[in-house]
Structures are given as C-alpha cells and as structure tokens.
Design a protein around this motif. Sequence first.
Motif, PDB file in Angstrom:
ATOM      1  N   TYR A   1       1.087  -1.091  -0.039  1.00 45.44           N
ATOM      2  CA  TYR A   1       0.248   0.412   0.075  1.00 45.44           C
ATOM      3  C   TYR A   1       1.410   0.966   0.389  1.00 45.44           C
ATOM      4  CZ  TYR A   1      -4.454   2.497   1.574  1.00 45.44           C
ATOM      5  OH  TYR A   1      -4.972   4.062   1.525  1.00 45.44           O
ATOM      6  N   ASN A   2       1.880   1.317   1.088  1.00 47.03           N
ATOM      7  CA  ASN A   2       2.638   2.823   1.090  1.00 47.03           C
ATOM      8  C   ASN A   2       3.435   2.723  -0.369  1.00 47.03           C
ATOM      9  OD1 ASN A   2       1.979   3.208   3.936  1.00 47.03           O
ATOM     10  ND2 ASN A   2       3.228   1.727   4.853  1.00 47.03           N
ATOM     11  N   CYS A   3       3.999   1.711  -0.978  1.00 45.49           N
ATOM     12  CA  CYS A   3       4.138   1.722  -1.890  1.00 45.49           C
ATOM     13  C   CYS A   3       3.580   2.694  -3.540  1.00 45.49           C
ATOM     14  CB  CYS A   3       5.539   0.673  -2.675  1.00 45.49           C
ATOM     15  SG  CYS A   3       6.483   0.465  -4.085  1.00 45.49           S
ATOM     16  N   HIS A   4       2.328   1.962  -2.977  1.00 49.08           N
ATOM     17  CA  HIS A   4       1.523   3.093  -4.263  1.00 49.08           C
ATOM     18  C   HIS A   4       1.338   4.632  -4.084  1.00 49.08           C
ATOM     19  CE1 HIS A   4      -0.716  -0.656  -6.852  1.00 49.08           C
ATOM     20  NE2 HIS A   4       0.387  -0.936  -5.390  1.00 49.08           N
ATOM     21  N   LEU A   5       1.300   4.619  -2.795  1.00 48.64           N
ATOM     22  CA  LEU A   5       1.229   6.083  -1.948  1.00 48.64           C
ATOM     23  C   LEU A   5       2.158   6.952  -2.716  1.00 48.64           C
ATOM     24  CD1 LEU A   5      -0.820   6.139   0.961  1.00 48.64           C
ATOM     25  CD2 LEU A   5      -1.654   6.385  -0.581  1.00 48.64           C
ATOM     26  N   ASP A   6       3.449   6.303  -2.481  1.00 48.83           N
ATOM     27  CA  ASP A   6       5.278   7.196  -3.120  1.00 48.83           C
ATOM     28  C   ASP A   6       4.850   7.225  -4.829  1.00 48.83           C
ATOM     29  OD1 ASP A   6       5.104   7.413  -0.116  1.00 48.83           O
ATOM     30  OD2 ASP A   6       6.634   5.151  -0.054  1.00 48.83           O
ATOM     31  N   LEU A   7       4.718   6.614  -4.698  1.00 50.72           N
ATOM     32  CA  LEU A   7       4.896   6.548  -6.685  1.00 50.72           C
ATOM     33  C   LEU A   7       3.719   7.222  -7.114  1.00 50.72           C
ATOM     34  CD1 LEU A   7       5.808   4.812  -8.848  1.00 50.72           C
ATOM     35  CD2 LEU A   7       4.196   3.568  -9.244  1.00 50.72           C
ATOM     36  N   ILE A   8       2.464   7.500  -6.434  1.00 47.80           N
ATOM     37  CA  ILE A   8       1.514   8.238  -6.904  1.00 47.80           C
ATOM     38  C   ILE A   8       2.252   9.863  -7.230  1.00 47.80           C
ATOM     39  CG2 ILE A   8      -0.868   9.270  -6.663  1.00 47.80           C
ATOM     40  CD1 ILE A   8      -1.753   6.165  -6.766  1.00 47.80           C
ATOM     41  N   LYS A   9       2.477   9.986  -5.500  1.00 46.86           N
ATOM     42  CA  LYS A   9       3.175  10.764  -5.261  1.00 46.86           C
ATOM     43  C   LYS A   9       4.231  11.673  -6.060  1.00 46.86           C
ATOM     44  CE  LYS A   9       5.077  13.434  -1.394  1.00 46.86           C
ATOM     45  NZ  LYS A   9       5.561  13.508  -0.024  1.00 46.86           N
ATOM     46  N   LEU A  10       4.984  10.589  -6.576  1.00 51.13           N
ATOM     47  CA  LEU A  10       6.632  10.976  -7.289  1.00 51.13           C
ATOM     48  C   LEU A  10       5.597  11.497  -8.747  1.00 51.13           C
ATOM     49  CD1 LEU A  10       8.859   8.978  -6.604  1.00 51.13           C
ATOM     50  CD2 LEU A  10       9.032  11.298  -6.055  1.00 51.13           C
ATOM     51  N   LEU A  11       4.460  10.387  -9.291  1.00 48.24           N
ATOM     52  CA  LEU A  11       4.606  10.794 -10.568  1.00 48.24           C
ATOM     53  C   LEU A  11       3.592  12.050 -10.272  1.00 48.24           C
ATOM     54  CD1 LEU A  11       3.233   7.318 -12.011  1.00 48.24           C
ATOM     55  CD2 LEU A  11       5.302   8.527 -12.909  1.00 48.24           C
ATOM     56  N   ARG A  12       3.251  12.207 -10.015  1.00 48.19           N
ATOM     57  CA  ARG A  12       2.009  13.671  -9.941  1.00 48.19           C
ATOM     58  C   ARG A  12       3.608  14.901  -9.584  1.00 48.19           C
ATOM     59  NH1 ARG A  12      -0.827  16.950  -6.251  1.00 48.19           N
ATOM     60  NH2 ARG A  12      -2.894  17.944  -7.550  1.00 48.19           N
ATOM     61  N   GLN A  13       4.193  14.800  -8.461  1.00 50.43           N
ATOM     62  CA  GLN A  13       5.437  15.736  -8.409  1.00 50.43           C
ATOM     63  C   GLN A  13       6.213  15.873  -9.860  1.00 50.43           C
ATOM     64  OE1 GLN A  13       8.297  15.086  -5.441  1.00 50.43           O
ATOM     65  NE2 GLN A  13       9.549  16.533  -6.460  1.00 50.43           N
ATOM     66  N   GLU A  14       6.468  14.893 -10.631  1.00 52.51           N
ATOM     67  CA  GLU A  14       7.118  15.288 -11.412  1.00 52.51           C
ATOM     68  C   GLU A  14       5.971  15.662 -13.277  1.00 52.51           C
ATOM     69  OE1 GLU A  14      10.629  14.686 -12.459  1.00 52.51           O
ATOM     70  OE2 GLU A  14      10.256  15.055 -10.497  1.00 52.51           O
ATOM     71  N   GLY A  15       4.624  15.567 -12.752  1.00 56.07           N
ATOM     72  CA  GLY A  15       4.228  15.233 -14.401  1.00 56.07           C
ATOM     73  C   GLY A  15       3.566  14.453 -15.338  1.00 56.07           C
ATOM     74  N   GLU A  16       4.206  12.987 -14.822  1.00 57.85           N
ATOM     75  CA  GLU A  16       3.901  11.858 -15.819  1.00 57.85           C
ATOM     76  C   GLU A  16       1.681  11.760 -15.712  1.00 57.85           C
ATOM     77  OE1 GLU A  16       5.816  10.455 -17.423  1.00 57.85           O
ATOM     78  OE2 GLU A  16       7.927  11.802 -17.196  1.00 57.85           O
ATOM     79  N   LEU A  17       1.578  12.556 -16.716  1.00 53.79           N
ATOM     80  CA  LEU A  17      -0.183  12.473 -16.440  1.00 53.79           C
ATOM     81  C   LEU A  17      -0.380  10.950 -16.706  1.00 53.79           C
ATOM     82  CD1 LEU A  17      -0.956  15.991 -17.939  1.00 53.79           C
ATOM     83  CD2 LEU A  17      -0.563  15.257 -14.634  1.00 53.79           C
ATOM     84  N   SER A  18       0.139  10.323 -18.157  1.00 48.26           N
ATOM     85  CA  SER A  18      -0.613   9.035 -18.529  1.00 48.26           C
ATOM     86  C   SER A  18       0.122   7.563 -17.684  1.00 48.26           C
ATOM     87  CB  SER A  18      -0.004   8.698 -19.381  1.00 48.26           C
ATOM     88  OG  SER A  18       1.330   8.826 -19.579  1.00 48.26           O
ATOM     89  N   ARG A  19       1.331   7.895 -17.374  1.00 53.35           N
ATOM     90  CA  ARG A  19       1.530   6.838 -15.910  1.00 53.35           C
ATOM     91  C   ARG A  19       0.940   7.153 -14.179  1.00 53.35           C
ATOM     92  NH1 ARG A  19       7.546   7.520 -15.872  1.00 53.35           N
ATOM     93  NH2 ARG A  19       7.585   6.024 -14.758  1.00 53.35           N
ATOM     94  N   LEU A  20       0.803   8.733 -14.330  1.00 52.75           N
ATOM     95  CA  LEU A  20      -0.412   8.709 -12.990  1.00 52.75           C
ATOM     96  C   LEU A  20      -1.453   8.008 -12.742  1.00 52.75           C
ATOM     97  CD1 LEU A  20      -0.339  10.029 -10.408  1.00 52.75           C
ATOM     98  CD2 LEU A  20      -0.879  12.261 -11.371  1.00 52.75           C
ATOM     99  N   ARG A  21      -1.740   8.005 -14.050  1.00 48.91           N
ATOM    100  CA  ARG A  21      -3.478   7.896 -13.901  1.00 48.91           C
ATOM    101  C   ARG A  21      -3.721   6.110 -13.801  1.00 48.91           C
ATOM    102  NH1 ARG A  21      -4.410   9.952 -18.365  1.00 48.91           N
ATOM    103  NH2 ARG A  21      -6.154  11.784 -18.396  1.00 48.91           N
TER     104      ARG A  21
END
Length: 973
Positions: A97-117
Amino acid sequence: MLIWFRAPTLAILPDDKFVTRQTVVSNMAASSNAKGTQLEDMEEDAGIKEEMDSDEEEGMKVESSEDDEDDLSEDDKENEAEIQRLEEQLSINAFDYNCHLDLIKLLRQEGELSRLRSARQKMSELFPLTEEIWLEWLKDEIRLTEEESNREKIYELFEKAVKDYICPDIWLEYAQYSIGGMGSPAGLEKVRSIFERALTAVGLHMTKGSTVWDAYREFENVMLSTVQPPAGSVPTPEEQGKHNTQLERIHTLFRRQLAIPFMDLEATYGEYEEWSDRGVPETLTCQYKKALQQLAKSRPFEETLLVAEPPKIAEYQAYIEYELKEGDPARIQIIFERALAENCLVPDMWAKYNNYLDRQLKIKDLVLPAHERAVRNCPWTMGLWKCYLLALERHGAEHDIVRDVFEKALEAGFIQATDYVEIWQVYLDYLRRRVDFCKESSKELEELRAAFSRALDYLKLDVEERFSESGDPSCTIMQIWAKIEAHHCKNIQKARELWDSIMTKGNAKFANMWLEYYNLERAYGDAHHCRKALHRAVQCSSDYPEHVCEVLLTFERVEGSLEDWDAAVQKTDTRLGRLKEQQAKVAEKEANQAVQKEGKVEQQRKAKADKKSQKKGPPGGKAGGDKRKAAPADHQAWDEDAERAPKRHKGAGDEGAEEDMEMEMGLFGRKTPAARTKGPPGAKKPQQQASTPGSASASSTKAKPDEKPELRNDNNSVFISNLAYTLAEPEQKLKALFECCGPVDQVRPVFSKAGVFKGYGYIQFESKASVPAALKLDRQEVEGRPMFVSPCVDKNTNPDFKVFKYNSAIEKHKVFISGLPFSCTKPQLEELCKSHGTVKDVRLVTYRSGKPKGLAYVEFADEAQASHAVLKLDGTVVDDNQISVSISNPPRKNLKDQGGFGGSMSTSMPRQVYGSRGRGRTQVSLLPRSLQRPSGAVAKAENGTALTDQDQEFKKPAKPLSNSDFAKMLFKK
C-alpha cells in the motif's frame, strides 16, 4: 431499492474542494436576473472553476515545455530512478500500500500524467482509496478534461469514488460537477438524480448528512427563481403550474429532512418556519417531534464518538448494538458504514456487517458490494474471502466470477497454512455442488477432479515452501475426494488409491485414520478390503491399538469365518502382548524417575533442616564454645580466610553462607552491615564474650532478638535485582523510585561483608495493594541497566517458584522483530509501526547489562493489525539493517525437572567435586601428603554436593580437633 456505499471522512477539505450552500448560491445567483438564458448562465457559472483550472493547466504546460528544453537535473534523475524502483517493487508485491502512495506522489510531482493515471487505476483495483486520494484524483482529471464528450469519463470516475466508503464531500463534489452539464439533454434530471442518490447514501449521516440536504434545497431554491414570473406580470397557467411544482419540491425536501434526526435539526425547523408562507403542517410537527426524541436517544452515542480517540472501536460497537436493538435497517447500515470508514482494517467489524446483510437483508445489490469491499480492505483475512465465495454462490453469480474471486483469494497472502486449506475446501465444495452425478461424465466433474489435483499440488509446492508445512497433515482434502469418488462416482478403486497415498504421508500410525478408511470400505467396499484394512491397522497404529483390536474382533464376529476369527485373535493377542511389555517398561521408567525425584526432594528437605538447626544452635548460645576456647587465635585466622573466600557452596555446616542468606532476606531488618574489624591476637570478639557461661548480661542480650517481633512481610514486598553494583545510595534512590506505587515501609538493599552493594534487595510497602503497581516497574531502566522486579517469595518454602512475565505461547496480536540496529530506540520503533495499526506496547529485548540484542516485541490492538504489520514490514530496511517481522511465537520452555545445577549437562558429564570452600583458583593440592588419603567411593550427595570419604571424616561432629591434634597429624610419619 436503496444501495448504500461508504467513503472515509479523513479530513475537512478547503471550501474550494466541495460544494456548500454558499457555493451553490454564488454559482447560481446571476441566473435569477435573466429569464431567457437562465440554464445557460447556470452552466457558465458552474464552469468557472473548470476554466480557471484549464488556465492553470495551460500555464503548467508552458512551464513544462520550457523545462523540457533543459537537461534533466540531478533531482529529476533521482526521482526517475526512484519511480523505476517503486514500479519494480510493485511488480513483485502488488499489495504494498505505501509503495503505491509513494509512486503516485512522485508521478504527480513529475507531471507524468499518463503514468499517474495508470498508477492510480492499479491502486484502485487492489485497494479502496481514501477521500483525500479520490478528491485529488478527481480534481486532476476535471482540470485536464475540457471537451464535453469527456464528461462521461469523469462521471465514471465519480461512480467509482462513491463506492469505496461513505463520503459526503465526494457526493457534494459530484453534484457540483454535474451542474456544469445542465445544458446537455436531460442535464437537470441528472443533477437531481445525483442529489437523490447522495441522500440515499449519506442522507442519514447524523453529523454530516445535513450538508447534502441543505445543498439540495438551495439548488431547488435557485431553480425556483428561474420559474418565477416577472414582477407586475400575470403568469400564464403553464408558468403558474411550473412555479407551484417547484414550490412543492422544496416543501417535500423540508418535510423529508425534518423527519430525520440530525444534530442541528432545530435550526432546520426554524428555517422552514421562516421560509414557508403557509405555516408548518401538524403532521410535519409530529414527525419533527419524533425525530427529536430519536435524536435525544442517539445524542449520547454521538457525543461519545466526538470526544473519543481513534479508532473508537468500543464506542462504535456500543452504537451498533443500540441500533441493532432498535431494528431500523437503514440506520443499522449507516452506523456500520460510519464505523468501517474509520476502522476499515478491522476484519471482525466487516464480518459482523456482512453477517447482518447475509442473514437479515439478503439483498444482492447490498450484500455482494459489501463483501467485495471487505476483502479489498482486509485481503489477508481468509474468513472474509470464505464468506464472499459463499455469498456469490448464494446469489447465483456466474461461474467465471466465482473462479476469479477464488484466484484473487489465493494471491491475497494469508498468514497461516491452514487458511489455504480452508479456502480450497470452500471452493471445492462449490464445484462439487455444480456437478450432476447422475451423468457418468460431465465437464463439471472433470473440472472438480482437476481442482482436487491442483489443490494437492498447491499445498505441497506453494504453501509448504512458504510455511514449511502443507497445513493439512491429516489430508482432509484427499479424504473428501475419496468420499466423493466412492459415494457419488461409485469409483471405489480411485478412493483406495487416495487412501493409500494418505497413509504413506505419515498417517498410518493413527488409529482414527485407519478407522476412517475402514468405514469407507464398510460403506462402499467389500469384506475382504475391510479385513485387510483392520489387520494393517492393528499392525501399524501406535496411539490406540486396543480400540483397533476391538473393532477387528467385532468385525470377525459379524462377518468372518472360524479361520478368520483365529487369525484375528492371534493378531490381536500378539499386538496387545507387545503393547503390555512396552507399557510395563514405561511404567518402570516413570517409577524410577519418581523415586529419584522424591530422593532429591528429601535430600533438599534434610539439608534445609540441618541448616536451620545449625543456625539456631543449642539454647544459651553454647554452640562452638569449646572450640572457641581451645584455639581463639586459630579461629580468628579461619574467620579471616572465610572473608577472603570468593564463593561458598551450600554444604551443611557453612555458617558464613547462612549469615549471608539472613542478610539477603533481611531477617534482622539490616540496612548496611558494619565492616568487620580485626582485634589483636587473642582478643575476644563480642559474640564470644556474649557466649561466656555465667554471664547474665550476655544471656539477656542474646534473648532480645528472639523476643523482638518479625519485621519482614513477604506479602507486602517485592524483590529487585540486576542493579548496578556501583549504584550510590541505593536505599534513598530505590525509595524515591518506588514511592509512586504506594507508601514504602522499608528498603533492604543487600551488601557484601565488605560493604559493597550486591545489586539486589527488597522493597516492603505498608500495604499489599502497592505490590501490583511495583511489579509494573519491571524492566525499567535504572542507570543504564534494566531493573528486574518480581514477587517476594521465600524459596525455602517454595523452591520451584519461578516468574516469567511474558507469554511463551503464540500471540497473534503481537509481532516479533529481529535484525534491528542496536541504535534503534523505542520511539523510533513505535513510529515505524504505528502506520500499520494501533501500537499498545513496544518492548526492546536487552541483555542484563542493558545493551540491546537487536530484537523487539510490538503489541498491536488486535490480530488483524499485527498481521497487516507483518505483511508490510517484513524485509524492510532500517538504518541499513534488513529486519525480519513475524507473529510472536516464542519457543517452548523446557519444563522438565533437570535436577542439580547443570541441567542436561549434569547427566552426561561427571560433576567436579570441590571442598567445602568451593573451587579454588588452582587445582594444585595444598594438603600435605601425610594428610592425603586415597579417594574412596563418593558418599551420598547432600544438597547437590557430593562428599568423599575424607569429607565424611572431617564432617563428623563427634569430636572437634584442636591445634595439637592437627600438629600430630602433620608430623605423623
């Protein structure tokens, strides 16, 4: 049909994230000024926020394009590497669960919209998302969606969001977004539909449900302003009809809301009185009073929840019990959903809710979504998956859906091997109920047989590799398969092959297994195989062979011939004869052990009795008087040697050891023993003077301690140990430390004869009620060392008394952590674990010196939280140390009486025999050869110390030796 869903209310969001009464009014105020373009203006106002977000998006795109022209900075490279690491970790363990949260936070910070979705989508498939995550996701998607055709995708995302937990804020955001689409066909009906669904989902929420009602009424008030005719004009019948219809909608909303108990119900009633131009109907007043009565009953529970600390499980349990007694299904659902929103990781809460839905409501659209959310929140709990599979079958779900749910259950990561056995049994039972056994062969039957084969392979390979056991030692699954083959398929040969495999897995020694096979043959086989099975059972069973022999003889009485009876009698007599021989040997061995144990106890009792008699001495204090008179100087020399001796054995006649024991036990209320002073040669010590015959004062002085009442009280005392020898002023420090437990009567630290603190002592309280509080200070650190606190028990009367504070059996609510860095502290470990549950206690394991061992025990509120912590923390790295986390299951203590001091070592190696002064620093004999005698047989051990013949001679108390006697022996030629 009402369908209830929940979403967590984890935080109160800023006003710009959800709609309020003021938001709706401000978005629609302008629409009341123009008639021709009223709906268009409402849509335009509701879309202001989207346009602003779109401008922000364009600005972000411009900045992003400028940044792309530059080379990647070091931070970008590090973030990209971290993103790849997280994606790789999720590919190994998708339930992190925590790994999912960290990945979403980093992708949103980097602006990777498709990967974030994509990352959000994967997480939502595995876990229910919290309110904050959903609102953040929805905001990002709304900002990126400009075209009207893409609004349906946002609607689909909202539909997913409202299904996870009860969440009034998400419903309000959903309604606000739908207002922007009022210009589309049936747009107004869609808005009202969403509001109605919101009322169904969260309208009974006693604290937050009123916000949805207020927003809905304000929306209808704005719509009322759009159908009002201009001032001074005469409305047409059509316009008047629309106006009256809209007024009735608002009256209806008021009536519905005032019939529900809310915390601010009085304010709503006052608002209706002010708004209505035709007064409040009497029926509505009656409904309002009933709602107030219901509110008065529920208010104590709400106030308790308001002031309680999370997770509020006990408070919610009491509230749920109250609602169950009231019996209103809608209110029962809403309180269950509120409790689960704040305690989503409590399997027992989900099980209770699902049990209520299965037994009481039995509505498919309510039951199945609740079961699905339960297993998504607590995937490690086998019982929830079991109930889910049964619910799917009960409500007629398609076979593909049941199979997919079962496959997900196998990947959920149960914490016990037996869980996999049970989930396989549930699925196999389901497959068996699908088979029509009237047909000789069918697709369902082949699927059932394939599933049995796969279950056996899965338990042998996957489960046994993970848990070092299959979880099915008695081969329950194979037994069920054999019964199905014999009973339904009439294939007794296949059943025999399965039972042959069962017996080869170590079950042939159990009588009950043979009897199960015998019963199968008795029901579906023949007499020949029954007799064969019983003969093998008599030969192989080792736990209850008498019962098997009795069954064999009974069978031959009913079925067998004379030859069969004779063979059975011969077989059973031989087996029972061997059994009696084995039992006799075992009984003889146990009797010998009992005699040895009684002998040891008797020796200990006699040794203690001898000690007490030597300590008290004959009346008048004449013991040893002749010896003191004969050689006072030599006696003083022996005393000085006794002071220098580092250790003493507990042999009989060791008066110095007895004096030490008295000081340790505090028999005379001593605090610090006075140091011994050496007098001139020939000077008499006070004890010798007091023992002089004919001295009246001496005899009276000797009698004083006997006449003084005993000061020691074990019931009011505790024993403390493992303190530092260098502890300064131990009496004052210990008294200050234990005063918090109750009034301290006396502190008795134990000192050596040289006046050095020995690291242990006794604390005696004025009241026995203070002892439990003092025992809670066990393991408290005192000057860098853990202080041990235990009950004060006299070992002379309770020689086998032992205290072990911690449980030695499995504790499913507690986890054991190994591999911790030595620098890890209790607060750091608590901070590491509290994100996985409520931490009740943390215990770092240390050596007696206080240095850490790198081990710890962490106690959680319940079993589910501990299991969740094991799944999340096992294998993680803490300060470059990879830790191992498992459920606490300490190894069993060896409770056998080991005897002596050496345990098992004493039985395999001969004990070294030392003199009465213990083992010296060298093993070189210092006794003159003229005094040495050949060693004879070892005499009977007394108090754990063996005595030789030479020791026996010295031990004889008949005639004490004088200096002249020693001289004769020394110069004897």
